[in-house]
Scaffold this motif. Structure first.
Motif, PDB file in Angstrom:
ATOM      1  N   VAL A 107       0.960  -1.269   0.106  1.00  0.00           N
ATOM      2  CA  VAL A 107       0.007   0.061  -0.113  1.00  0.00           C
ATOM      3  C   VAL A 107       0.833   1.162  -0.064  1.00  0.00           C
ATOM      4  CG1 VAL A 107      -0.263   0.105   2.553  1.00  0.00           C
ATOM      5  CG2 VAL A 107      -2.055   1.099   1.159  1.00  0.00           C
ATOM      6  N   GLY A 108       0.394   2.298  -0.560  1.00  0.00           N
ATOM      7  CA  GLY A 108       1.059   3.597  -0.512  1.00  0.00           C
ATOM      8  C   GLY A 108       1.546   4.164  -2.071  1.00  0.00           C
ATOM      9  N   SER A 109       2.525   4.575  -2.194  1.00  0.00           N
ATOM     10  CA  SER A 109       2.821   5.415  -3.390  1.00  0.00           C
ATOM     11  C   SER A 109       3.080   4.488  -4.600  1.00  0.00           C
ATOM     12  CB  SER A 109       3.995   6.327  -3.327  1.00  0.00           C
ATOM     13  OG  SER A 109       5.343   5.451  -3.442  1.00  0.00           O
ATOM     14  N   CYS A 110       3.185   5.042  -5.794  1.00  0.00           N
ATOM     15  CA  CYS A 110       3.437   4.014  -7.116  1.00  0.00           C
ATOM     16  C   CYS A 110       4.353   3.045  -7.078  1.00  0.00           C
ATOM     17  CB  CYS A 110       3.650   5.040  -8.184  1.00  0.00           C
ATOM     18  SG  CYS A 110       5.147   6.191  -8.209  1.00  0.00           S
ATOM     19  N   PHE A 111       5.406   3.339  -5.887  1.00  0.00           N
ATOM     20  CA  PHE A 111       6.464   2.165  -6.036  1.00  0.00           C
ATOM     21  C   PHE A 111       5.949   0.988  -5.137  1.00  0.00           C
ATOM     22  CE2 PHE A 111      10.543   0.636  -4.514  1.00  0.00           C
ATOM     23  CZ  PHE A 111      11.066   0.435  -5.701  1.00  0.00           C
ATOM     24  N   SER A 112       4.785   1.028  -4.472  1.00  0.00           N
ATOM     25  CA  SER A 112       4.054  -0.054  -3.744  1.00  0.00           C
ATOM     26  C   SER A 112       3.490  -0.909  -5.025  1.00  0.00           C
ATOM     27  CB  SER A 112       2.821   0.408  -2.841  1.00  0.00           C
ATOM     28  OG  SER A 112       3.400   0.873  -1.804  1.00  0.00           O
ATOM     29  N   GLU A 113       3.195  -0.275  -6.444  1.00  0.00           N
ATOM     30  CA  GLU A 113       2.824  -1.083  -7.437  1.00  0.00           C
ATOM     31  C   GLU A 113       3.859  -1.872  -7.879  1.00  0.00           C
ATOM     32  OE1 GLU A 113      -0.329  -0.915  -8.915  1.00  0.00           O
ATOM     33  OE2 GLU A 113      -1.240   0.955  -7.781  1.00  0.00           O
ATOM     34  N   VAL A 114       5.107  -1.495  -7.949  1.00  0.00           N
ATOM     35  CA  VAL A 114       6.329  -1.948  -8.369  1.00  0.00           C
ATOM     36  C   VAL A 114       6.610  -3.271  -7.565  1.00  0.00           C
ATOM     37  CG1 VAL A 114       8.707  -1.993  -8.701  1.00  0.00           C
ATOM     38  CG2 VAL A 114       7.283   0.081  -9.468  1.00  0.00           C
ATOM     39  N   ILE A 115       6.670  -3.104  -6.263  1.00  0.00           N
ATOM     40  CA  ILE A 115       6.904  -4.052  -5.413  1.00  0.00           C
ATOM     41  C   ILE A 115       5.716  -5.271  -5.517  1.00  0.00           C
ATOM     42  CG2 ILE A 115       7.226  -4.874  -3.111  1.00  0.00           C
ATOM     43  CD1 ILE A 115       9.694  -3.580  -4.106  1.00  0.00           C
ATOM     44  N   GLY A 116       4.607  -4.591  -5.384  1.00  0.00           N
ATOM     45  CA  GLY A 116       3.226  -5.557  -5.452  1.00  0.00           C
ATOM     46  C   GLY A 116       3.139  -6.236  -6.663  1.00  0.00           C
ATOM     47  N   GLY A 117       3.585  -5.649  -7.882  1.00  0.00           N
ATOM     48  CA  GLY A 117       3.719  -6.339  -9.068  1.00  0.00           C
ATOM     49  C   GLY A 117       4.746  -7.450  -9.230  1.00  0.00           C
ATOM     50  N   GLN A 118       5.807  -6.967  -8.666  1.00  0.00           N
ATOM     51  CA  GLN A 118       6.946  -8.139  -8.701  1.00  0.00           C
ATOM     52  C   GLN A 118       6.606  -9.353  -7.885  1.00  0.00           C
ATOM     53  OE1 GLN A 118       9.718  -8.340 -10.457  1.00  0.00           O
ATOM     54  NE2 GLN A 118      10.524  -6.181 -10.693  1.00  0.00           N
ATOM     55  N   LEU A 119       5.884  -8.984  -6.824  1.00  0.00           N
ATOM     56  CA  LEU A 119       5.612 -10.223  -5.890  1.00  0.00           C
ATOM     57  C   LEU A 119       4.222 -11.086  -6.587  1.00  0.00           C
ATOM     58  CD1 LEU A 119       5.181  -8.228  -2.705  1.00  0.00           C
ATOM     59  CD2 LEU A 119       6.815  -9.958  -3.235  1.00  0.00           C
ATOM     60  N   THR A 120       3.499 -10.247  -7.241  1.00  0.00           N
ATOM     61  CA  THR A 120       2.404 -10.926  -8.090  1.00  0.00           C
ATOM     62  C   THR A 120       2.991 -11.755  -8.979  1.00  0.00           C
ATOM     63  OG1 THR A 120       0.731  -9.303  -7.147  1.00  0.00           O
ATOM     64  CG2 THR A 120       0.222 -10.704  -9.254  1.00  0.00           C
ATOM     65  N   ASP A 121       3.780 -11.305 -10.004  1.00  0.00           N
ATOM     66  CA  ASP A 121       4.558 -11.877 -10.985  1.00  0.00           C
ATOM     67  C   ASP A 121       5.360 -13.103 -10.773  1.00  0.00           C
ATOM     68  OD1 ASP A 121       4.823 -11.773 -13.930  1.00  0.00           O
ATOM     69  OD2 ASP A 121       6.866 -11.241 -13.409  1.00  0.00           O
ATOM     70  N   ASN A 122       5.796 -13.078  -9.562  1.00  0.00           N
ATOM     71  CA  ASN A 122       6.377 -14.303  -8.979  1.00  0.00           C
ATOM     72  C   ASN A 122       5.679 -15.123  -8.295  1.00  0.00           C
ATOM     73  OD1 ASN A 122       9.534 -13.925  -9.706  1.00  0.00           O
ATOM     74  ND2 ASN A 122       9.144 -12.118  -8.964  1.00  0.00           N
ATOM     75  N   LYS A 123       4.360 -15.119  -8.244  1.00  0.00           N
ATOM     76  CA  LYS A 123       3.417 -16.003  -7.993  1.00  0.00           C
ATOM     77  C   LYS A 123       3.217 -16.089  -6.335  1.00  0.00           C
ATOM     78  CE  LYS A 123       1.641 -17.649 -11.577  1.00  0.00           C
ATOM     79  NZ  LYS A 123       0.337 -17.564 -11.930  1.00  0.00           N
ATOM     80  N   LEU A 124       3.795 -14.765  -5.615  1.00  0.00           N
ATOM     81  CA  LEU A 124       3.324 -14.811  -4.411  1.00  0.00           C
ATOM     82  C   LEU A 124       1.840 -14.318  -4.123  1.00  0.00           C
ATOM     83  CD1 LEU A 124       6.774 -14.634  -4.215  1.00  0.00           C
ATOM     84  CD2 LEU A 124       6.137 -13.951  -1.913  1.00  0.00           C
ATOM     85  N   GLN A 125       1.341 -14.442  -2.804  1.00  0.00           N
ATOM     86  CA  GLN A 125      -0.233 -14.228  -2.745  1.00  0.00           C
ATOM     87  C   GLN A 125      -0.061 -12.681  -2.239  1.00  0.00           C
ATOM     88  OE1 GLN A 125      -2.563 -17.294  -0.345  1.00  0.00           O
ATOM     89  NE2 GLN A 125      -0.115 -18.139  -0.059  1.00  0.00           N
ATOM     90  N   CYS A 126      -0.379 -11.734  -3.037  1.00  0.00           N
ATOM     91  CA  CYS A 126      -0.189 -10.252  -2.717  1.00  0.00           C
ATOM     92  C   CYS A 126      -1.563  -9.498  -3.143  1.00  0.00           C
ATOM     93  CB  CYS A 126       0.894  -9.786  -3.674  1.00  0.00           C
ATOM     94  SG  CYS A 126       1.272  -8.166  -3.647  1.00  0.00           S
ATOM     95  N   LEU A 127      -1.892  -8.668  -2.216  1.00  0.00           N
ATOM     96  CA  LEU A 127      -2.916  -7.748  -2.463  1.00  0.00           C
ATOM     97  C   LEU A 127      -2.327  -6.450  -3.017  1.00  0.00           C
ATOM     98  CD1 LEU A 127      -5.972  -7.129  -2.605  1.00  0.00           C
ATOM     99  CD2 LEU A 127      -5.945  -6.507  -0.147  1.00  0.00           C
TER     100      LEU A 127
END
Length: 326
Positions: A25-45
């Motif tokens: 959650v937070g600034s646009c860099f949270s999208e970067v971290i979250g996107g990487q986590l999701t792309d690597n198949k971790l359970q991420c909201l």
């Protein structure tokens, strides 16, 4: 001779594993971290509220979700038939007040359900500068391009950030006592506020994070801001706007993040998964050759093995759709 200053990240007191649930959650860099986590198949909201820059709005939104508190109707606004909310990003809009209210309350419920079972909350702070509505002194998350004369600009201080974090933290721990919090300061410069004010803003955020990490055993700071400013201090690591980190920088910072927080098993899985991703992204000129059909069969076998650890049902379906029946 060394020509760069590599940031040494302090060892984490807790680790992310393949079965961890993570919310960013937070600034646009949270999208970067979250996107990487999701792309690597971790359970991420990933950033469920959309981009939120200031800590006051971030902590407020999380607290409201945890308490299942309905959205404040007095912070809704209508412009040319479109309804939006001052607490939420502009991606949330509707053609009626009631429709928007339903969508936002659904978002709060979704976050509430996820955080109750989550292992990690990753918060990226973007700016200490906030905008208050003059009519009621409410801090807004997004001005939605309404006239600047409607707002008063303020700079949060370290004490205010810590107090607001503590309130959110206590609400979070009442729902999920085991969750860990990872704080970071966004490496994106907020040039709209001038580079001089951006420096003041970031220093306040960094100081607040320092004290929060000292005060709470389950809070850890990850230095994405320092990595960008001191390690990758060259414009070749920026996008064309010279403000946002480019893909190479984002990948470098995420690798630092993974090395800090991921278990050995998870890092081993990622190496395996990245090989499979490369195969999935392979685009042959001819798809009906025996060689490519064997390639798909082998890939399907690898996915079947991975399916015991992660959800790869979509990938399996895509590969199967390319197989030619014998």
């Amino acid at each position: 001779m060394e020509f760069r200053t590599e940031i040494e990240v302090a060892p984490a007191r807790f680790k992310i594993s393949t079965d961890s649930k993570i919310m960013t959650v937070g600034s646009c860099f949270s999208e970067v971290i979250g996107g990487q986590l999701t792309d690597n198949k971790l359970q991420c909201l990933c950033n469920p509220y959309g981009t939120v820059f200031n800590p006051s709005s971030i902590f407020k939104l999380i607290s409201h979700s945890l308490q299942n508190q309905p959205v404040f109707k007095h912070l809704m606004l209508e412009n040319n038939g479109i309804w939006q909310h001052y607490d939420f990003h502009s991606k949330f809009y509707a053609h009626s007040k009631e429709e928007l209210e339903r969508e936002l309350n659904l978002t709060h419920r979704k976050v509430n359900q996820f955080l109750r079972k989550a292992n990690f909350l990753v918060i990226t702070l973007g700016s200490s500068i906030v905008y208050q509505l003059k009519e009621n002194s409410q801090i807004v998350s997004n001005c939605h391009k309404t006239p600047a004369s409607n707002f008063k600009k303020e700079m949060l201080n370290v004490k205010e950030i810590i107090l607001r974090f503590r309130s959110m933290y206590e609400a979070l721990k009442m729902q999920n006592n085991k969750i860990k919090i990872l704080l970071t300061v966004s490496p994106v410069r907020h040039t709209r506020e001038t580079l001089q004010l951006n420096s003041v803003s970031k220093s306040i955020l960094r100081t607040a994070c320092y004290h929060l990490e000292q005060d709470f055993n389950d809070v850890h700071y990850f230095p994405s801001y320092e990595i960008m400013m001191d390690d990758l201090r060259d414009y070749r690591f920026y996008k064309a706007d010279m403000i946002h980190p480019n893909e190479q920088a984002e990948q470098y910072i995420f690798e630092k993040f993974a090395n800090t927080y991921f278990t050995e098993d998870l890092n081993g899985f990622l190496k395996e998964w990245n090989k499979v991703k490369m195969s999935l992204n392979h685009r042959p000129i001819q798809t009906d050759t025996p060689a490519h059909q064997k390639f798909l069969t082998d890939l399907l076998e690898k996915l079947d093995v991975l399916s015991k650890k992660i959800d790869v049902s979509n990938e399996i379906e895509i590969v199967r759709s390319q197989l030619i029946a014998a």
